[in-house]
Design a protein around this motif. Structure first.
Motif, PDB file in Angstrom:
ATOM      1  N   GLU A   1      -4.819  -6.251  11.260  1.00 57.64           N
ATOM      2  CA  GLU A   1      -4.057  -6.925  12.311  1.00 57.64           C
ATOM      3  C   GLU A   1      -4.971  -7.472  13.401  1.00 57.64           C
ATOM      4  N   GLU A   2      -6.027  -6.721  13.749  1.00 56.50           N
ATOM      5  CA  GLU A   2      -6.984  -7.189  14.747  1.00 56.50           C
ATOM      6  C   GLU A   2      -7.623  -8.513  14.325  1.00 56.50           C
ATOM      7  N   ARG A   3      -7.802  -8.668  13.012  1.00 56.80           N
ATOM      8  CA  ARG A   3      -8.462  -9.863  12.480  1.00 56.80           C
ATOM      9  C   ARG A   3      -7.475 -10.903  11.957  1.00 56.80           C
ATOM     10  N   ASN A   4      -6.196 -10.560  12.004  1.00 53.01           N
ATOM     11  CA  ASN A   4      -5.144 -11.430  11.466  1.00 53.01           C
ATOM     12  C   ASN A   4      -5.364 -11.696   9.970  1.00 53.01           C
ATOM     13  N   TRP A   5      -5.715 -10.636   9.232  1.00 51.93           N
ATOM     14  CA  TRP A   5      -5.965 -10.724   7.798  1.00 51.93           C
ATOM     15  C   TRP A   5      -4.736 -10.298   7.014  1.00 51.93           C
ATOM     16  N   THR A   6      -4.521 -10.957   5.903  1.00 50.91           N
ATOM     17  CA  THR A   6      -3.488 -10.569   4.949  1.00 50.91           C
ATOM     18  C   THR A   6      -4.107  -9.603   3.928  1.00 50.91           C
ATOM     19  N   ASP A   7      -3.255  -9.039   3.084  1.00 53.72           N
ATOM     20  CA  ASP A   7      -3.762  -8.204   1.992  1.00 53.72           C
ATOM     21  C   ASP A   7      -4.711  -9.012   1.117  1.00 53.72           C
ATOM     22  N   TYR A   8      -4.332 -10.251   0.858  1.00 53.24           N
ATOM     23  CA  TYR A   8      -5.158 -11.117   0.015  1.00 53.24           C
ATOM     24  C   TYR A   8      -6.532 -11.348   0.648  1.00 53.24           C
ATOM     25  N   ARG A   9      -6.556 -11.603   1.945  1.00 53.41           N
ATOM     26  CA  ARG A   9      -7.833 -11.843   2.632  1.00 53.41           C
ATOM     27  C   ARG A   9      -8.716 -10.609   2.585  1.00 53.41           C
ATOM     28  N   LEU A  10      -8.146  -9.432   2.812  1.00 58.90           N
ATOM     29  CA  LEU A  10      -8.922  -8.198   2.738  1.00 58.90           C
ATOM     30  C   LEU A  10      -9.507  -8.036   1.344  1.00 58.90           C
ATOM     31  N   ALA A  11      -8.692  -8.261   0.318  1.00 64.89           N
ATOM     32  CA  ALA A  11      -9.180  -8.123  -1.058  1.00 64.89           C
ATOM     33  C   ALA A  11     -10.357  -9.063  -1.297  1.00 64.89           C
ATOM     34  N   LYS A  12     -10.229 -10.293  -0.841  1.00 64.45           N
ATOM     35  CA  LYS A  12     -11.291 -11.276  -1.037  1.00 64.45           C
ATOM     36  C   LYS A  12     -12.555 -10.879  -0.286  1.00 64.45           C
ATOM     37  N   GLU A  13     -12.420 -10.506   0.982  1.00 61.25           N
ATOM     38  CA  GLU A  13     -13.582 -10.145   1.806  1.00 61.25           C
ATOM     39  C   GLU A  13     -14.269  -8.875   1.298  1.00 61.25           C
ATOM     40  N   ALA A  14     -13.481  -7.953   0.747  1.00 63.63           N
ATOM     41  CA  ALA A  14     -14.024  -6.682   0.261  1.00 63.63           C
ATOM     42  C   ALA A  14     -14.439  -6.752  -1.203  1.00 63.63           C
ATOM     43  N   ASN A  15     -14.209  -7.908  -1.826  1.00 64.27           N
ATOM     44  CA  ASN A  15     -14.528  -8.082  -3.249  1.00 64.27           C
ATOM     45  C   ASN A  15     -13.771  -7.061  -4.106  1.00 64.27           C
ATOM     46  N   LEU A  16     -12.495  -6.893  -3.776  1.00 61.67           N
ATOM     47  CA  LEU A  16     -11.609  -5.996  -4.523  1.00 61.67           C
ATOM     48  C   LEU A  16     -10.498  -6.836  -5.130  1.00 61.67           C
ATOM     49  N   SER A  17      -9.838  -6.296  -6.133  1.00 65.80           N
ATOM     50  CA  SER A  17      -8.692  -7.006  -6.688  1.00 65.80           C
ATOM     51  C   SER A  17      -7.534  -6.907  -5.702  1.00 65.80           C
ATOM     52  N   HIS A  18      -6.703  -7.923  -5.724  1.00 63.94           N
ATOM     53  CA  HIS A  18      -5.543  -7.910  -4.834  1.00 63.94           C
ATOM     54  C   HIS A  18      -4.630  -6.742  -5.177  1.00 63.94           C
ATOM     55  N   SER A  19      -4.536  -6.395  -6.451  1.00 63.18           N
ATOM     56  CA  SER A  19      -3.673  -5.273  -6.850  1.00 63.18           C
ATOM     57  C   SER A  19      -4.185  -3.948  -6.277  1.00 63.18           C
ATOM     58  N   THR A  20      -5.495  -3.793  -6.164  1.00 61.61           N
ATOM     59  CA  THR A  20      -6.051  -2.572  -5.565  1.00 61.61           C
ATOM     60  C   THR A  20      -5.594  -2.437  -4.125  1.00 61.61           C
ATOM     61  N   VAL A  21      -5.694  -3.521  -3.379  1.00 63.60           N
ATOM     62  CA  VAL A  21      -5.297  -3.500  -1.974  1.00 63.60           C
ATOM     63  C   VAL A  21      -3.777  -3.332  -1.855  1.00 63.60           C
ATOM     64  N   SER A  22      -3.026  -4.057  -2.642  1.00 65.72           N
ATOM     65  CA  SER A  22      -1.563  -3.961  -2.601  1.00 65.72           C
ATOM     66  C   SER A  22      -1.091  -2.554  -2.932  1.00 65.72           C
ATOM     67  N   ASN A  23      -1.657  -1.957  -3.964  1.00 65.82           N
ATOM     68  CA  ASN A  23      -1.260  -0.602  -4.361  1.00 65.82           C
ATOM     69  C   ASN A  23      -1.570   0.425  -3.285  1.00 65.82           C
ATOM     70  N   MET A  24      -2.638   0.183  -2.536  1.00 71.30           N
ATOM     71  CA  MET A  24      -3.009   1.098  -1.470  1.00 71.30           C
ATOM     72  C   MET A  24      -1.870   1.193  -0.446  1.00 71.30           C
ATOM     73  N   PHE A  25      -1.198   0.085  -0.194  1.00 74.78           N
ATOM     74  CA  PHE A  25      -0.111   0.069   0.788  1.00 74.78           C
ATOM     75  C   PHE A  25       1.256   0.282   0.144  1.00 74.78           C
ATOM     76  N   ASN A  26       1.547  -0.433  -0.912  1.00 74.22           N
ATOM     77  CA  ASN A  26       2.885  -0.393  -1.518  1.00 74.22           C
ATOM     78  C   ASN A  26       3.185   0.905  -2.246  1.00 74.22           C
ATOM     79  N   ARG A  27       2.176   1.492  -2.825  1.00 77.78           N
ATOM     80  CA  ARG A  27       2.378   2.753  -3.551  1.00 77.78           C
ATOM     81  C   ARG A  27       1.832   3.943  -2.783  1.00 77.78           C
ATOM     82  N   ASN A  28       1.359   3.654  -1.578  1.00 79.19           N
ATOM     83  CA  ASN A  28       0.790   4.696  -0.717  1.00 79.19           C
ATOM     84  C   ASN A  28      -0.356   5.439  -1.398  1.00 79.19           C
TER      85      ASN A  28
END
Length: 71
Positions: A12-39
């Motif tokens: 939120e501080e950086r105004n990043w989406t899940d997709y942006r975090l995945a891209k910047e961290a070189n992770l798959s979008h599903s990894t980032v999404s699962n971290m939040f959606n599936r806790n």
């Protein structure tokens, strides 16, 4: 510590989406999404990648908001 909450705060501080975090961290979008959606708690390598993307160390990530024993 609520790891997902801390990651959301940094996003939120950086105004990043899940997709942006995945891209910047070189992770798959599903990894980032699962971290939040599936806790799912992030693995240490995932958390390290997220910290690199944010430009902070793992220690900075973990210590933010904690009060020192002296306070």
């Amino acid at each position: 510590m609520d790891t997902q909450k801390r990651i959301r705060e940094l996003m939120e501080e950086r105004n990043w989406t899940d997709y942006r975090l995945a891209k910047e961290a070189n992770l798959s979008h599903s990894t980032v999404s699962n971290m939040f959606n599936r806790n799912n708690a992030p693995t240490l390598p995932t958390l390290e990648a997220v910290c690199r993307a944010f430009g902070i160390t793992l220690a900075q990530f973990l210590c933010r908001g904690r009060r020192s024993a002296v306070d």
